[in-house]
Design a protein around this motif. Structure first.
Motif, PDB file in Angstrom:
ATOM      1  N   VAL A 104       0.750  -1.057  -0.042  1.00  0.00           N
ATOM      2  CA  VAL A 104      -0.038  -0.009  -0.059  1.00  0.00           C
ATOM      3  C   VAL A 104       0.690   1.348   0.017  1.00  0.00           C
ATOM      4  O   VAL A 104       2.076   1.140   0.457  1.00  0.00           O
ATOM      5  N   PRO A 105       0.343   2.299  -0.694  1.00  0.00           N
ATOM      6  CA  PRO A 105       1.019   3.492  -0.253  1.00  0.00           C
ATOM      7  C   PRO A 105       1.043   4.082   1.121  1.00  0.00           C
ATOM      8  O   PRO A 105      -0.325   3.942   1.470  1.00  0.00           O
ATOM      9  N   ALA A 106       1.906   4.767   1.427  1.00  0.00           N
ATOM     10  CA  ALA A 106       1.782   5.251   2.987  1.00  0.00           C
ATOM     11  C   ALA A 106       2.152   6.789   2.644  1.00  0.00           C
ATOM     12  O   ALA A 106       3.361   7.034   2.286  1.00  0.00           O
ATOM     13  N   THR A 107       1.355   7.800   2.930  1.00  0.00           N
ATOM     14  CA  THR A 107       1.487   9.045   2.913  1.00  0.00           C
ATOM     15  C   THR A 107       2.579   9.560   4.041  1.00  0.00           C
ATOM     16  O   THR A 107       3.042  10.537   3.695  1.00  0.00           O
ATOM     17  N   SER A 108       2.640   8.752   5.140  1.00  0.00           N
ATOM     18  CA  SER A 108       3.548   9.029   6.182  1.00  0.00           C
ATOM     19  C   SER A 108       3.856   7.779   6.999  1.00  0.00           C
ATOM     20  O   SER A 108       3.085   6.871   6.789  1.00  0.00           O
ATOM     21  N   VAL A 109       4.886   7.892   7.614  1.00  0.00           N
ATOM     22  CA  VAL A 109       5.341   6.778   8.513  1.00  0.00           C
ATOM     23  C   VAL A 109       4.349   6.409   9.631  1.00  0.00           C
ATOM     24  O   VAL A 109       4.184   5.428   9.963  1.00  0.00           O
ATOM     25  N   HIS A 150      -4.945   1.022  -5.669  1.00  0.00           N
ATOM     26  CA  HIS A 150      -5.661  -0.029  -6.769  1.00  0.00           C
ATOM     27  C   HIS A 150      -4.845  -0.985  -7.322  1.00  0.00           C
ATOM     28  O   HIS A 150      -4.824  -2.160  -7.621  1.00  0.00           O
ATOM     29  N   ASP A 151      -3.721  -0.061  -7.935  1.00  0.00           N
ATOM     30  CA  ASP A 151      -2.871  -1.042  -8.799  1.00  0.00           C
ATOM     31  C   ASP A 151      -1.967  -1.912  -8.006  1.00  0.00           C
ATOM     32  O   ASP A 151      -1.761  -3.201  -8.431  1.00  0.00           O
TER      33      ASP A 151
END
Length: 161
Positions: A54-59, A140-141
């Motif tokens: 997953v993308p993580a916008t912050s830690v 999603h990708d």
């Protein structure tokens, strides 16, 4: 105050868990994408399946994401991390509050990354040259890639384990 992650003796890095969800490996990657998002990858060390990408916008997103994964998959006894996650207080707090042991791999130990590195390389190849309009599109990708990877799972060689 929480102690820093435990350095792992080389024997532990060669230990293969007895069953699924016993040990997870957490990796952060920063692919060459616009916006330079972090991607959190969680791999079950026993099954060698990517449980999460997953993308993580912050830690700080990591603790929330691990809670969601734990509710779905169960909680591991041990979470193996590398130096990229070493100083993340949200991760340390999450593990401490849930009784999950954090173990940090020694620098420059290739056997430590034998489970996650081939998966990270495949993910990087998958993302190469792609553009995403939003983080949701990237998410999603990543999930489609993860499901496809699990469906046609090819075991990672165990020669380094």
């Amino acid at each position: 105050m929480h102690s820093s992650p435990q350095q792992t003796p080389s024997l532990a890095a060669n230990h293969r868990p007895a069953g699924p969800n016993e040990v997870w490996c957490a990796e952060m990657m920063r692919p060459d994408l616009a916006g330079r998002p972090l991607i959190l990858l969680i791999v079950d060390v026993h099954t060698r399946h990517p449980l999460l990408a997953v993308p993580a916008t912050s830690v700080e997103d990591i603790a929330t994401t691990l809670d969601r994964l734990s509710r779905h998959s169960g909680r591991p006894k041990e979470l193996r991390i590398d130096h990229a996650l070493e100083f993340n207080p949200a991760l340390r707090d999450w593990a401490h509050e849930r009784g999950v042991r954090i173990v940090q791999g020694p620098p420059g130990a290739p056997q430590w990354k034998a489970v996650s590195e081939p998966i990270i390389r495949k993910l990087a190849d998958h993302l190469s040259g792609k553009r995403f309009a939003t983080l949701a599109d990237l998410g999603h990708d990543l999930e489609n890639w993860r499901q496809h990877r699990v469906a046609e799972f090819d075991p990672v060689p165990t020669s380094n384990q």
